[in-house]
Design an enzyme around this catalytic site. Structure first.
Site, mmCIF file in Angstrom:
data_model
loop_
_atom_site.group_PDB
_atom_site.id
_atom_site.type_symbol
_atom_site.label_atom_id
_atom_site.label_comp_id
_atom_site.label_asym_id
_atom_site.label_seq_id
_atom_site.Cartn_x
_atom_site.Cartn_y
_atom_site.Cartn_z
ATOM 1 N N LYS A 116 0.827 -1.208 0.000
ATOM 2 C CA LYS A 116 0.000 0.000 0.000
ATOM 3 C C LYS A 116 0.861 1.258 0.000
ATOM 4 O O LYS A 116 0.503 2.273 -0.593
ATOM 5 C CB LYS A 116 -0.938 -0.011 1.210
ATOM 6 C CG LYS A 116 -2.088 -1.004 1.120
ATOM 7 C CD LYS A 116 -3.032 -0.841 2.296
ATOM 8 C CE LYS A 116 -4.277 -1.701 2.148
ATOM 9 N NZ LYS A 116 -3.981 -3.133 2.182
ATOM 10 N N LYS A 158 -2.904 0.689 8.827
ATOM 11 C CA LYS A 158 -3.269 -0.283 7.805
ATOM 12 C C LYS A 158 -2.050 -1.127 7.450
ATOM 13 O O LYS A 158 -0.940 -0.604 7.285
ATOM 14 C CB LYS A 158 -3.781 0.414 6.539
ATOM 15 C CG LYS A 158 -5.030 1.238 6.744
ATOM 16 C CD LYS A 158 -5.393 2.040 5.515
ATOM 17 C CE LYS A 158 -5.817 1.189 4.355
ATOM 18 N NZ LYS A 158 -6.282 2.012 3.204
ATOM 19 N N GLY A 165 -9.757 -5.733 5.774
ATOM 20 C CA GLY A 165 -9.881 -5.279 7.159
ATOM 21 C C GLY A 165 -8.886 -5.909 8.108
ATOM 22 O O GLY A 165 -8.882 -5.585 9.302
ATOM 23 N N HIS A 208 -17.431 4.677 1.020
ATOM 24 C CA HIS A 208 -16.458 3.807 0.358
ATOM 25 C C HIS A 208 -17.029 3.492 -1.020
ATOM 26 O O HIS A 208 -17.970 2.710 -1.151
ATOM 27 C CB HIS A 208 -16.279 2.539 1.191
ATOM 28 C CG HIS A 208 -15.245 1.599 0.650
ATOM 29 N ND1 HIS A 208 -14.528 0.753 1.446
ATOM 30 C CD2 HIS A 208 -14.815 1.352 -0.611
ATOM 31 C CE1 HIS A 208 -13.696 0.036 0.711
ATOM 32 N NE2 HIS A 208 -13.874 0.381 -0.545
ATOM 33 N N HIS A 235 -14.289 -3.284 9.076
ATOM 34 C CA HIS A 235 -13.693 -2.897 7.803
ATOM 35 C C HIS A 235 -13.943 -3.926 6.705
ATOM 36 O O HIS A 235 -13.273 -3.911 5.670
ATOM 37 C CB HIS A 235 -12.185 -2.649 7.954
ATOM 38 C CG HIS A 235 -11.843 -1.631 8.990
ATOM 39 N ND1 HIS A 235 -12.093 -0.285 8.828
ATOM 40 C CD2 HIS A 235 -11.292 -1.763 10.228
ATOM 41 C CE1 HIS A 235 -11.697 0.372 9.903
ATOM 42 N NE2 HIS A 235 -11.216 -0.508 10.769
ATOM 43 N N ARG A 292 -7.474 -7.990 -8.689
ATOM 44 C CA ARG A 292 -8.202 -9.257 -8.822
ATOM 45 C C ARG A 292 -9.678 -8.951 -9.027
ATOM 46 O O ARG A 292 -10.091 -7.785 -8.989
ATOM 47 C CB ARG A 292 -8.043 -10.085 -7.550
ATOM 48 C CG ARG A 292 -8.437 -9.302 -6.285
ATOM 49 C CD ARG A 292 -8.414 -10.152 -5.045
ATOM 50 N NE ARG A 292 -8.484 -9.378 -3.824
ATOM 51 C CZ ARG A 292 -9.571 -8.833 -3.306
ATOM 52 N NH1 ARG A 292 -10.727 -8.952 -3.951
ATOM 53 N NH2 ARG A 292 -9.543 -8.161 -2.174
#
Length: 660
Positions: A116, A158, A165, A208, A235, A292
């Site tokens: 990330k 994160k 999550g 989101h 999450h 994906r």
């Protein structure tokens, strides 16, 4: 053209890929662990290969075994599904080296988005909006805390390598930072073998919204519009819909174009999803890109009329995209809910056990069920506890929501705790009906969608009485001697010599005990429970009953220690308690394991005095950590477990004594 496809996954996504492959004339190969030897995806595939024992690391995550299965069966392509190896660059590389088509993006794209922190830097260079944060590699706890202070609380920790999550914690106060960091790192290491963390500003009350993108290897790319995935717990997404409520054409185009910039920046090929946070002012920020197919892809298929797995197979075979951007349009509205084996009223604790009944609603063009289980299957501790996805489409949002509401009422599950009632409460909440959703939806309306007191009603009591009478009748007739099968003594009705046959059973419903009394006469059952009373007659033709003269849908099934009844869209699962013969219960006290799992850490010392709700130990099950807390102020006398130990659900973990 792909001729034989190995699906390197299990459950509903494996079944879903098999359906499209079969329609296209592509032969399929399933892989399975020992726990999945009789699973639905194994039954549906043309061939199946055993990978190994139940733990995913010894089966579905073993790259060498999956590659060997493909070579053994002559598969020329592998579809990774989602989860497991789907975003593993090493697996993609192994497929390339073995000359097997990987149905997904190239290695470079997976590696670019696999971290990330690295992804944020790439997106910044591509002009994709970012949330302020820290994406560096220095993982010193004090350095990270300093960045959190600079960004400003609340912040979100994160896992750089994660998703779903896992390895994620919201931190609201400086004093909570270090404990949250330790927990997030531990969970990330367990889930991804990588505990690198990044920190972002926590956007308050965001939505989101994610964009489905598709690219071919000829430079073409399209976005298939957006999905709103705001309603989440831990999450993880609970309800998804497309298109997003309140989305304007201008904002949709800006988000779609930003998502394509993100995809082209990493040379993307295949199906991908770019996830954004959207604030109330229309500003959006890049969160991550999933390289994906997404769990919620069916809602996009419903509103576009496209089969995204078919697109994946075509692009993987080297074909151009089936359609261009101007050829795509939105038709109607679609919802997806994820049906889980879990207890929403107990912090969404995952549930294990046998699916005594799994009966989805009737499928049609507008009602779709993606599942990998059937009645009699086991929900085990080894894998994600999702039972199915229910997807409904309508011409409008209101119509799609009405179809979803009806389909949830028709869905029948028994044998494990599940979240259908919770989903029903969520989608019928007035704020959700109005499209007023955010990632805090469940927290904002917790009192209305969670912790709902489940009382026995006359309708529920009638159904239980009807079930108990039918069960007694069945058992009496089964026990009757063959030569005396029609004796009235073996009937479950009211006939007795000189007295009325009034029966009484004590049941446990959601932890509360109740006495159900009933007598039967010619198929009609008169019942009493407290100050409630009524009559039910189960009709022999079909699954119907008359309750106080009103005809309703009715069916029932035996469970391990009681039964489950389904009546007029309501499910009641209960235990039938043994008769009280005056024996006193064992006075032993302690705290038990809520499910099978592995002990991660003991958080206090034996002999410690603790406060109510103080964390006592952490256990891991179904890929998530769960904390066992003190039920009251008291003393931890001793532990009956150790860190790293595998424990069974119901086993005694802690000798705990509450204060007087």
């Amino acid at each position: 053209m792909i001729r034989k496809l190995l699906i390197a996954n299990r459950g509903e996504i494996a079944c879903r890929v098999i359906r499209t492959a079969r329609r296209l004339g592509v032969a399929t190969v399933a892989v399975y662990s020992d726990a999945d030897a009789d699973a639905l995806h194994v039954q549906l595939a043309d061939e199946a290969v055993r990978l190994g024992p139940a733990p995913a690391k010894d089966s579905y995550l073993d790259i060498d075994k999956v590659i060997a299965a493909a070579q053994q069966t002559g598969a020329d392509a592998v579809h990774p599904g989602y989860g497991f190896l789907s975003e593993n660059a090493g697996f993609c590389r192994a497929c390339d080296q073995a000359g097997i088509i990987f149905v997904g993006p190239p290695v470079g794209a997976i590696e670019a988005m696999g971290s990330k922190s690295a992804a944020k830097r790439i997106m910044e260079d591509a002009g994709v909006p970012l949330v302020p944060g820290y994406h560096g590699t220095n993982q010193n706890a004090d350095i990270l805390e300093g960045h959190a202070q600079r960004i400003g609380y609340p912040v979100l920790l994160k896992a750089a390598a994660g998703g779903g999550g896992k390895g994620m914690r919201r931190v609201d106060r400086e004093e909570d930072f270090h404990s949250a960091l330790e927990a997030a790192k531990r969970e990330a290491q367990n889930a991804f073998s990588d505990d690198l963390m990044l920190i972002e500003r926590y956007v308050v009350n965001p939505r989101h919204v994610e964009i489905q993108v598709f690219c071919d290897n000829k430079g073409g790319g399209v976005y298939l519009f957006e999905r709103d995935c705001s309603v989440q717990r831990r999450h993880q997404k609970v309800v998804e819909e497309a298109p997003a409520p309140g989305m304007t054409e201008e904002l949709r185009a800006r988000m779609g174009e930003a998502a394509l910039r993100a995809a082209h920046a990493i040379g993307y090929v295949g199906a991908g999803t770019v996830e954004f946070l959207l604030d109330a002012n229309g500003a959006f920020y890049f969160m991550e890109m999933n390289t994906r197919l997404q769990v919620e892809h069916p809602v996009t298929e419903m509103i576009t009329g496209q089969d995204l797995v078919a697109w994946q197979l075509a692009v993987a075979a080297g074909d151009p995209l089936p359609l261009q951007q101007e050829d795509l349009s939105i038709s109607g509205h679609a919802f997806e809910v994820r049906i889980y084996a879990e207890d929403p009223d107990n912090d969404f604790l995952p549930a294990t056990g046998t699916l005594v009944r799994h009966r989805p609603p009737q499928q049609s063009e507008s009602v779709r069920v993606d599942t990998g289980v059937q009645s009699g299957d086991e929900i085990s501790v080894h894998y994600d506890p999702m039972i199915a996805k229910l997807i409904c489409h309508g011409r409008t949002r209101r119509e799609a929501l009405a179809k979803l509401d009806r389909a949830l009422q028709q869905y029948q599950i028994a044998g494990v705790r599940h979240n259908i009632e919770f989903l029903h409460r969520v989608i019928n909440h007035k704020a959700f009906v109005r499209g007023q959703v955010s990632t805090h939806f469940i927290e904002d309306y917790e009192g209305e969608v969670l912790q709902q007191e489940q009382e026995l009603t006359p309708l529920k009591c009638a159904a239980i009485a009807g079930y108990l009478h039918a069960r007694e009748t069945r058992d009496l007739r089964a026990a009757a001697p063959a030569a005396d099968a029609y004796s009235p003594w073996h009937d479950g009705d009211n006939w007795r010599s000189g007295l009325v046959a009034m029966r009484r059973h004590t049941i446990d419903y959601r932890g509360k005990h109740a006495d159900i009394r009933f007598s039967a006469d010619g198929g009609s059952v008169r019942w009493q429970c407290g100050d409630m009373a009524g009559e039910i007659r189960v009709l022999p033709a079909g699954e119907l009953a008359l309750v106080d003269g009103r005809r309703v849908n009715f069916s029932s099934v035996d469970t391990a220690d009681g039964g489950a009844v389904f009546i007029d869209g309501t499910q009641v699962e209960f235990k039938v308690l043994p008769p009280d013969i005056g024996e006193s219960a064992d006075s032993a006290h302690g705290l038990e394991a809520p499910m099978n799992g592995t002990i991660v850490a003991l958080l206090v010392e034996p002999g410690a005095a603790v406060e109510q709700d103080q964390p006592l130990l952490v256990m891991e099950a179904m890929k998530m950590e769960h904390t066992l807390r003190a039920p009251a102020a008291g003393t931890v006398q001793q532990f009956f477990c150790a860190a790293g130990e595998l424990v069974d659900g119901g086993s005694l973990l802690i000798d705990f004594v509450a204060d007087e």
